[in-house]
Design a protein around this motif. Structure first.
Motif, PDB file in Angstrom:
ATOM      1  N   THR A   1      28.708  51.113  19.039  1.00 34.52           N
ATOM      2  CA  THR A   1      29.803  51.859  18.441  1.00 34.52           C
ATOM      3  C   THR A   1      29.278  53.236  18.056  1.00 34.52           C
ATOM      4  OG1 THR A   1      30.622  49.777  17.559  1.00 34.52           O
ATOM      5  CG2 THR A   1      31.522  51.782  16.630  1.00 34.52           C
TER       6      THR A   1
ATOM      7  N   TRP B   1      33.025  57.236  15.704  1.00 36.83           N
ATOM      8  CA  TRP B   1      34.005  56.177  15.423  1.00 36.83           C
ATOM      9  C   TRP B   1      33.751  55.575  14.053  1.00 36.83           C
ATOM     10  CZ3 TRP B   1      34.478  50.905  14.563  1.00 36.83           C
ATOM     11  CH2 TRP B   1      35.727  50.345  14.825  1.00 36.83           C
TER      12      TRP B   1
ATOM     13  N   ASP C   1      36.621  52.167   5.275  1.00 41.82           N
ATOM     14  CA  ASP C   1      36.199  50.900   5.859  1.00 41.82           C
ATOM     15  C   ASP C   1      34.758  50.648   5.451  1.00 41.82           C
ATOM     16  OD1 ASP C   1      36.528  49.395   9.147  1.00 41.82           O
ATOM     17  OD2 ASP C   1      35.201  48.865   7.513  1.00 41.82           O
ATOM     18  N   GLU C   2      34.560  49.685   4.557  1.00 40.18           N
ATOM     19  CA  GLU C   2      33.211  49.436   4.042  1.00 40.18           C
ATOM     20  C   GLU C   2      32.290  48.888   5.115  1.00 40.18           C
ATOM     21  OE1 GLU C   2      34.917  48.243  -0.370  1.00 40.18           O
ATOM     22  OE2 GLU C   2      33.312  47.036   0.498  1.00 40.18           O
ATOM     23  N   GLU C   3      32.839  48.118   6.036  1.00 45.55           N
ATOM     24  CA  GLU C   3      31.984  47.553   7.085  1.00 45.55           C
ATOM     25  C   GLU C   3      31.445  48.652   7.986  1.00 45.55           C
ATOM     26  OE1 GLU C   3      33.950  43.109   7.541  1.00 45.55           O
ATOM     27  OE2 GLU C   3      33.167  44.153   9.275  1.00 45.55           O
TER      28      GLU C   3
ATOM     29  N   LEU D   1      30.715  51.706   6.987  1.00 47.15           N
ATOM     30  CA  LEU D   1      29.603  52.323   6.265  1.00 47.15           C
ATOM     31  C   LEU D   1      28.375  51.437   6.317  1.00 47.15           C
ATOM     32  CD1 LEU D   1      28.797  54.768   4.416  1.00 47.15           C
ATOM     33  CD2 LEU D   1      28.901  53.128   2.575  1.00 47.15           C
ATOM     34  N   SER D   2      28.615  50.145   6.191  1.00 43.55           N
ATOM     35  CA  SER D   2      27.506  49.197   6.271  1.00 43.55           C
ATOM     36  C   SER D   2      26.806  49.316   7.619  1.00 43.55           C
ATOM     37  CB  SER D   2      28.052  47.775   6.070  1.00 43.55           C
ATOM     38  OG  SER D   2      27.055  46.816   6.331  1.00 43.55           O
ATOM     39  N   ALA D   3      27.598  49.449   8.690  1.00 44.53           N
ATOM     40  CA  ALA D   3      27.016  49.559  10.034  1.00 44.53           C
ATOM     41  C   ALA D   3      26.241  50.871  10.179  1.00 44.53           C
ATOM     42  CB  ALA D   3      28.124  49.475  11.093  1.00 44.53           C
TER      43      ALA D   3
ATOM     44  N   TYR E   1      24.851  52.571   7.762  1.00 48.34           N
ATOM     45  CA  TYR E   1      23.640  52.437   6.944  1.00 48.34           C
ATOM     46  C   TYR E   1      22.591  51.641   7.704  1.00 48.34           C
ATOM     47  CZ  TYR E   1      20.550  51.095   3.106  1.00 48.34           C
ATOM     48  OH  TYR E   1      19.457  50.895   2.307  1.00 48.34           O
ATOM     49  N   ASP E   2      23.002  50.549   8.325  1.00 48.98           N
ATOM     50  CA  ASP E   2      22.061  49.720   9.084  1.00 48.98           C
ATOM     51  C   ASP E   2      21.442  50.530  10.213  1.00 48.98           C
ATOM     52  OD1 ASP E   2      24.010  46.619   8.904  1.00 48.98           O
ATOM     53  OD2 ASP E   2      22.615  47.554   7.493  1.00 48.98           O
TER      54      ASP E   2
ATOM     55  N   ASN F   1      19.178  53.723   8.106  1.00 46.39           N
ATOM     56  CA  ASN F   1      18.442  53.621   6.844  1.00 46.39           C
ATOM     57  C   ASN F   1      16.945  53.699   7.062  1.00 46.39           C
ATOM     58  OD1 ASN F   1      17.103  50.701   6.377  1.00 46.39           O
ATOM     59  ND2 ASN F   1      18.982  50.420   7.533  1.00 46.39           N
TER      60      ASN F   1
ATOM     61  N   PHE G   1      24.002  58.215   1.536  1.00 47.66           N
ATOM     62  CA  PHE G   1      25.060  57.406   2.140  1.00 47.66           C
ATOM     63  C   PHE G   1      26.282  57.312   1.232  1.00 47.66           C
ATOM     64  CE2 PHE G   1      23.927  55.927   6.279  1.00 47.66           C
ATOM     65  CZ  PHE G   1      22.573  56.188   6.350  1.00 47.66           C
TER      66      PHE G   1
END
Lengths: 266, 183
Positions: B11, B15, B24-26, B28-30, B32-33, B36, B61
């Motif tokens: 992704t 996007w 969309d928190e997911e 941001l999580s993606a 960050y992953d 990071n 972040f």
């Protein structure tokens, strides 16, 4: 360009850096070249020994974000709704806020009214944050009720079709069911799937008889309407030839790209 | 790039950023992953302190979360912006002052490489490391002093006892070698 690279490295000192900065501010071409120079300098980041931060950092970041969202919702709340009958009781509520607000917490509808006034109480942040959690719980209850009503209407309709989904590939033991009402444009589905590694999501698709696959939602735990059921709305009167669940990047995508794990034909 | 925001099975940053702009928190999580490790490693190399590097990472972040809606992918690379901004903040912290706030919609950074996948990042780490190990010692020292210690050319010249122009020439030569990984 070479001076721009030294500037991007932070290696120009004092007057030279200031003069270059002033020039770049006026020169579009040099602005572009500086962007490229920054990109080249950023390659040095890859020279650092690669290490991961503690896992708690991400958890704290996400918790901070959620707390911030709740704060934002609290401040936006008075603009979104006006509770009838609030005006008469507001003065009394505000003056009694410190003493009698616990009673309002116990009554979900009263919590909604109390939050409009308590949202103005800037000094009682901790108390307001607690009430905010109760309000969200009440909102979720209302949302859940609407979703369950949708679910019941689909299940009860005589023209709802049932499609069983069978596991494929690495999820051969997975299973699922879709209840679909094309006239209403509503799907209710459940799925039993193995856990996914981080960075991936399951996503449900409706495969119409004509046209591209229609996204019917990411199977998040938070999205379940009840038990292990999800609902999705699709364009009404869509004729479906089948349904499928695929593995996609976390957060989902607009069109299926990953492997299918559940499929079923109408 | 396919319309759904993926290239191959990755992704895109654009996007994810669009999704983050919609809270969309997911997403941001993606994101960050994805970055990071790079951001933290560079910040830690500069600061020499795990806790301070983690603070830089967290604040960065969080800012992405707050201002994602303002980012224009046409103006630059998100990965480049993350690395440049993290470095600026780390250097400012090293010097004991608070860094300026870099906005996502300003200060474009052009990073002409794909760094959105783990494989691409690992490949670039190996390439950069190979280049750095192959540099003459004085070129590598000058470059590392500038980038990781925030030393201007005059300070490097004083530290190494070399003329200023020599230091500049060495840094330019080192950058030319480094930029070869872009080809």
């Amino acid at each position: 360009m070479e001076e721009l690279e030294l500037y991007a490295l932070g290696a120009l000192s004092g007057e030279e850096a200031a003069a270059l900065q002033a020039h770049v501010a006026e020169c579009g071409e040099c602005t572009m070249k500086l962007a490229q120079a920054h990109g080249s300098a950023a390659l040095m980041a890859f020279a650092a020994k690669q290490e991961r931060p503690a896992g708690t950092i991400k958890a704290e970041l996400m918790a901070r974000i959620r707390a911030n969202r709740e704060e934002e919702d609290r401040f936006a709340w008075p603009l979104r709704t006006q509770a009838p009958g609030l005006g008469a009781g507001r003065a009394k509520m505000e003056s009694d806020a410190k003493g009698s607000w616990w009673n309002w917490v116990l009554v979900p509808a009263a919590v909604l009214l109390a939050l409009v006034s308590l949202g103005l109480s800037w000094q009682n942040r901790k108390i307001a944050a607690e009430l905010q959690k109760e309000r969200r719980a009440a909102e979720l209850l209302i949302h859940d009720r609407e979703e369950i009503e949708k679910l019941v209407s689909v299940l009860a309709a005589p023209d709802t079709v049932t499609v069983k989904l069978a596991g494929t590939g690495d999820a051969a033991n997975a299973s699922g069911v879709v209840k679909y009402n094309g006239k209403m444009g509503v799907m209710v589905y459940s799925a039993e799937l193995p856990a996914l590694p981080g960075g991936k999501s399951y996503e449900m698709w409706l495969m119409p008889t004509n046209g591209a696959a229609i996204n019917a939602g990411v199977l998040r735990a938070s999205g379940r309407v009840w038990g292990n059921l999800w609902t999705a709305e699709v364009p009404a009167k869509t004729e479906a030839k089948g349904f499928a669940v695929t593995i996609e990047p976390a957060g989902g995508v607009a069109q299926p790209t990953g492997p299918k794990v559940l499929v079923g034909a109408t | 790039m396919s319309p759904q925001g993926t290239v191959g099975d990755v992704t895109t940053d654009g996007w994810l950023l669009a999704r983050i702009g919609k809270k969309d928190e997911e997403a941001l999580s993606a994101l960050y992953d994805r970055y990071n490790r790079l951001v933290f490693s560079m910040a830690k190399r500069i600061l020499g302190d795990t806790g301070k590097a983690e603070e830089i990472l967290d604040d960065l972040f969080y800012q992405v979360w707050q201002t994602a809606g303002r980012f224009d992918p046409a103006k630059g690379s998100l990965a480049g912006w993350l690395l440049v901004t993290a470095r600026n903040r780390a250097i400012s912290r090293l010097r004991g002052r608070s860094g300026a706030s870099e906005e996502l919609d300003e200060n474009g950074v052009t990073l002409r490489l794909d760094v959105e996948s783990r494989a691409a990042q690992n490949s670039l780490v190996n390439k950069v490391r190979t280049v750095m190990e192959g540099l003459p010692d004085e070129q590598r020292t000058a470059l590392e002093c500038a980038y990781f210690e925030g030393m201007p050319d005059t300070a490097i010249a004083e530290k190494t006892g070399q003329p200023l122009e020599t230091v500049k020439t060495r840094m330019r030569s080192a950058m030319e070698s480094l930029k070869k990984v872009l080809t």
